[in-house]
Design an enzyme around this catalytic site. Sequence first.
Site, PDB file in Angstrom:
ATOM      1  N   ASP A 238       0.837  -1.204   0.000  1.00  0.00           N
ATOM      2  CA  ASP A 238       0.000   0.000   0.000  1.00  0.00           C
ATOM      3  C   ASP A 238       0.874   1.258   0.000  1.00  0.00           C
ATOM      4  OD1 ASP A 238      -2.318   1.451   0.017  1.00  0.00           O
ATOM      5  OD2 ASP A 238      -2.719   1.195   2.141  1.00  0.00           O
TER       6      ASP A 238
ATOM      7  N   ASN B 191       1.342   3.448  -2.884  1.00  0.00           N
ATOM      8  CA  ASN B 191       1.888   3.931  -4.167  1.00  0.00           C
ATOM      9  C   ASN B 191       1.352   5.322  -4.510  1.00  0.00           C
ATOM     10  OD1 ASN B 191       3.065   1.435  -4.363  1.00  0.00           O
ATOM     11  ND2 ASN B 191       1.695   0.661  -5.957  1.00  0.00           N
TER      12      ASN B 191
ATOM     13  N   ARG C 127      -0.360   9.256 -10.082  1.00  0.00           N
ATOM     14  CA  ARG C 127      -0.516   8.027  -9.295  1.00  0.00           C
ATOM     15  C   ARG C 127       0.118   6.819 -10.000  1.00  0.00           C
ATOM     16  NH1 ARG C 127      -3.852   7.478  -5.176  1.00  0.00           N
ATOM     17  NH2 ARG C 127      -4.311   5.334  -5.732  1.00  0.00           N
TER      18      ARG C 127
ATOM     19  N   HIS D  45       2.719   3.492  -9.005  1.00  0.00           N
ATOM     20  CA  HIS D  45       2.578   2.044  -9.222  1.00  0.00           C
ATOM     21  C   HIS D  45       3.806   1.489  -9.957  1.00  0.00           C
ATOM     22  CE1 HIS D  45      -1.374   2.198  -7.572  1.00  0.00           C
ATOM     23  NE2 HIS D  45      -1.921   2.850  -8.578  1.00  0.00           N
TER      24      HIS D  45
ATOM     25  N   TRP E  28     -11.389  -2.171  -8.973  1.00  0.00           N
ATOM     26  CA  TRP E  28     -12.088  -1.754 -10.195  1.00  0.00           C
ATOM     27  C   TRP E  28     -12.794  -0.421  -9.991  1.00  0.00           C
ATOM     28  CZ3 TRP E  28     -10.780  -4.479 -14.317  1.00  0.00           C
ATOM     29  CH2 TRP E  28     -10.446  -5.831 -14.177  1.00  0.00           C
TER      30      TRP E  28
ATOM     31  N   ARG F 266     -11.597   2.242  -8.942  1.00  0.00           N
ATOM     32  CA  ARG F 266     -10.696   3.393  -9.176  1.00  0.00           C
ATOM     33  C   ARG F 266     -10.987   4.031 -10.537  1.00  0.00           C
ATOM     34  NH1 ARG F 266      -5.097   2.468  -6.086  1.00  0.00           N
ATOM     35  NH2 ARG F 266      -6.070   1.682  -4.189  1.00  0.00           N
TER      36      ARG F 266
ATOM     37  N   LEU G 202      11.437 -20.283  -4.530  1.00  0.00           N
ATOM     38  CA  LEU G 202      10.313 -19.490  -4.014  1.00  0.00           C
ATOM     39  C   LEU G 202       9.049 -19.650  -4.871  1.00  0.00           C
ATOM     40  CD1 LEU G 202       9.524 -16.960  -2.133  1.00  0.00           C
ATOM     41  CD2 LEU G 202      10.055 -15.600  -4.161  1.00  0.00           C
TER      42      LEU G 202
ATOM     43  N   LEU H 192      -6.931  -5.671   7.063  1.00  0.00           N
ATOM     44  CA  LEU H 192      -6.574  -6.726   6.105  1.00  0.00           C
ATOM     45  C   LEU H 192      -7.125  -6.462   4.701  1.00  0.00           C
ATOM     46  CD1 LEU H 192      -6.957 -10.035   8.154  1.00  0.00           C
ATOM     47  CD2 LEU H 192      -4.857  -9.071   7.209  1.00  0.00           C
TER      48      LEU H 192
ATOM     49  N   GLU I 195       0.692 -13.726  11.800  1.00  0.00           N
ATOM     50  CA  GLU I 195       1.235 -12.577  12.525  1.00  0.00           C
ATOM     51  C   GLU I 195       1.202 -11.386  11.569  1.00  0.00           C
ATOM     52  OE1 GLU I 195       2.244 -12.540  15.712  1.00  0.00           O
ATOM     53  OE2 GLU I 195       1.673 -14.656  15.900  1.00  0.00           O
TER      54      GLU I 195
HETATM   55  C1  FPP Z   1      -1.862   0.199  -3.397  1.00  0.00           C
HETATM   56  O1  FPP Z   1      -1.428   1.523  -3.368  1.00  0.00           O
HETATM   57  C2  FPP Z   1      -1.306  -0.497  -4.545  1.00  0.00           C
HETATM   58  C3  FPP Z   1      -2.020  -1.066  -5.549  1.00  0.00           C
HETATM   59  C4  FPP Z   1      -3.490  -1.055  -5.593  1.00  0.00           C
HETATM   60  C5  FPP Z   1      -1.387  -1.688  -6.707  1.00  0.00           C
HETATM   61  C6  FPP Z   1      -0.173  -2.501  -6.417  1.00  0.00           C
HETATM   62  C7  FPP Z   1       0.594  -2.564  -7.646  1.00  0.00           C
HETATM   63  C8  FPP Z   1       1.931  -2.579  -7.707  1.00  0.00           C
HETATM   64  C9  FPP Z   1       2.817  -2.627  -6.543  1.00  0.00           C
HETATM   65  C10 FPP Z   1       2.548  -2.524  -9.052  1.00  0.00           C
HETATM   66  C11 FPP Z   1       3.190  -3.799  -9.459  1.00  0.00           C
HETATM   67  C12 FPP Z   1       2.213  -4.894  -9.502  1.00  0.00           C
HETATM   68  C13 FPP Z   1       2.365  -6.015 -10.213  1.00  0.00           C
HETATM   69  C14 FPP Z   1       1.397  -7.092  -9.929  1.00  0.00           C
HETATM   70  C15 FPP Z   1       3.417  -6.227 -11.217  1.00  0.00           C
HETATM   71  P1  FPP Z   1      -2.518   2.677  -3.435  1.00  0.00           P
HETATM   72  O2  FPP Z   1      -2.677   3.074  -4.852  1.00  0.00           O
HETATM   73  O3  FPP Z   1      -3.774   2.226  -2.770  1.00  0.00           O
HETATM   74  O4  FPP Z   1      -1.808   3.787  -2.621  1.00  0.00           O
HETATM   75  P2  FPP Z   1      -2.516   4.944  -1.751  1.00  0.00           P
HETATM   76  O5  FPP Z   1      -3.299   4.253  -0.668  1.00  0.00           O
HETATM   77  O6  FPP Z   1      -1.368   5.734  -1.201  1.00  0.00           O
HETATM   78  O7  FPP Z   1      -3.383   5.724  -2.692  1.00  0.00           O
END
Ligand code: FPP
Length: 253
Positions: free
Chosen positions: A31, A33, A44, A48, A80, A82, A142, A206, A218
Amino acid sequence: MDKPSQSPSPNRPAPPTGACDPPAHVAIIMDGNGRWARSHGKERLLGHWEGYRTLKRTVYAADDMGIRYLTVYGFSSENWRRPEGEVSGLMSLMLAAMRAEIEDLAENGIRVKVIGRLNELPDDLRGEFLRAMRRTESHTKLTFTLAINYGGRAEIVDAVRAIAADAARDAMDVASIGEDAITTRLYSPETPDPDLIIRTAGELRLSNFLLWQSAYAEIWVTPTLWPDFTPEHLALAVADYNRRTRRFGAVVE
Ligand code: FPP
């Protein structure tokens, strides 16, 4: 990330230092990005893309630390909602990332899995995910699982539907339904429950991630935004996990 690597593939970042006994399965809610992008005056989507770089570094760091399973929340069934541009940008990002990374992941012996309602994804992305899973299905290092169009409740609903279908065909005795009936019908039944769930960007929830599997996980939360998360944060989370006593409901003297 740009340090020279000792690893078999030139694209693989160098291992982290200070690793200790790892949990078998680490799951991450990536979380922050969007906040990272805002704080750097960027769109934004650029947050990502930065998150993708962090994810790549984290996968190899987890493998180097001896973690057997890493599961990340890439796109939730709620994402979706967003703006359309962000959703399509994320789909393009995932497609580009999968195409760019699959050979290195495969050469490093990593098994790729994708869980979620894949049938609702764009055809090209679903196809790339299916190819990646087939390409690495015999790999034994992994297991890296991406949760895409994933929701914990939807996963349980899908398991319950499968049970109901079996019961309707008389293939199942309703009185015999127990936890195993659900567990064996989850999206990846052979993956053990997560031992440690990491969440970045500070929220204490979660968010519909691995609801069934997280019963005894945990949880480790850091205020660090996902793009700023490093292998050292992963090592800190693992060290903190190792200091905890897991009781699974029992009394431990
Ligand atoms: C949450 O941050 C993040 C996401 C919804 C997307 C996660 C995607 C990546 C890490 C890119 C790479 C992914 C793959 C599968 C290659 P947010 O946008 O909710 O951040 P905020 O809460 O600060 O707005």
